[in-house]
Design a protein around this motif. Structure first.
Motif, short mmCIF file in Angstrom:
data_model
loop_
_atom_site.label_atom_id
_atom_site.label_comp_id
_atom_site.label_asym_id
_atom_site.label_seq_id
_atom_site.Cartn_x
_atom_site.Cartn_y
_atom_site.Cartn_z
N THR A 79 36.92 30.52 38.93
CA THR A 79 38.02 30.92 39.81
C THR A 79 38.93 31.94 39.16
O THR A 79 38.96 32.09 37.93
CB THR A 79 38.87 29.69 40.20
N ARG A 80 39.69 32.61 39.98
CA ARG A 80 40.70 33.55 39.50
C ARG A 80 41.71 32.82 38.62
O ARG A 80 42.10 33.31 37.56
CB ARG A 80 41.39 34.23 40.69
N GLU A 81 42.11 31.62 39.05
CA GLU A 81 43.08 30.83 38.29
C GLU A 81 42.57 30.50 36.89
O GLU A 81 43.31 30.58 35.91
CB GLU A 81 43.44 29.54 39.06
N MET A 84 42.76 33.66 34.87
CA MET A 84 44.17 34.01 34.59
C MET A 84 44.71 33.11 33.47
O MET A 84 45.44 33.58 32.60
CB MET A 84 45.02 33.87 35.85
N ASP A 106 38.05 36.61 44.86
CA ASP A 106 39.32 37.25 44.47
C ASP A 106 39.37 37.60 42.97
O ASP A 106 40.38 38.09 42.48
CB ASP A 106 40.52 36.39 44.86
N VAL A 107 38.26 37.39 42.25
CA VAL A 107 38.19 37.81 40.84
C VAL A 107 37.91 39.31 40.82
O VAL A 107 36.91 39.77 41.35
CB VAL A 107 37.09 37.05 40.08
N THR A 108 38.81 40.05 40.19
CA THR A 108 38.63 41.50 40.11
C THR A 108 37.74 41.86 38.92
O THR A 108 37.59 41.08 37.97
CB THR A 108 39.98 42.21 39.94
N LEU A 111 39.85 41.78 35.71
CA LEU A 111 40.11 40.43 35.21
C LEU A 111 38.85 39.84 34.57
O LEU A 111 38.92 39.24 33.49
CB LEU A 111 40.62 39.52 36.34
N ALA A 112 37.71 40.02 35.21
CA ALA A 112 36.46 39.50 34.65
C ALA A 112 36.18 40.13 33.30
O ALA A 112 35.83 39.44 32.33
CB ALA A 112 35.31 39.76 35.62
#
Length: 140
Positions: A79-81, A84, A106-108, A111-112
């Motif tokens: 997850t994005r969370e 993050m 929603d993972v960009t 960010l990945a």
């Protein structure tokens, strides 16, 4: 700009993946005979059963490898969370999955790339095209 639906991950992950195999004529004929005689409902039923039998035959070995390599078995949602949190802690993740790995929609890509040092998937990876491209040199 890519069509949004091209990169979307399905709401429900598929329960199977299609494989193509080549068989010799004699092997195929024997499968057909067993299907015709009612031992199996169709070719796919025979092949799935044969694969499950081989996996069961090697189950102890697979379990030992999964434990030794710290592999997530089955479905792994990233997850994005989660990413993050790793980023805030200054951590890079080494993710290993035997089964299905799904990076949330929603993972960009940024960010990945900033949080995943390695991604090893024995099975199927579902992620946007951008995320797969950003991690291409880290996916095994």
């Amino acid at each position: 700009m890519a069509n949004k639906s091209e990169n979307a991950i399905p709401a429900k992950a598929p329960e199977s993946e299609k494989l193509t195999i080549n068989l010799g004529f004699v092997d195929l004929g024997q499968i057909e005979l067993l299907v015709q005689e009612g031992f199996y409902s169709n070719r796919s039923d025979f092949i799935r059963t044969a694969i499950r039998n081989q996996i069961e035959r090697h189950a102890d070995t697979v379990r030992q490898i999964v434990l030794r390599k710290s592999v997530d078995l089955g479905l792994r949602h990233i997850t994005r969370e989660e990413l993050m949190t790793a980023q805030a802690a200054g951590q890079m993740l080494d993710i290993r999955v035997l089964g299905l790995a799904v990076l949330a929609p929603d993972v960009t890509a940024d960010l990945a790339r900033a949080t995943i040092s390695a991604l090893s998937v024995l099975g199927t990876l579902q992620a946007s095209a951008e995320v797969k491209a950003a991690l291409a040199d880290r996916i095994t």
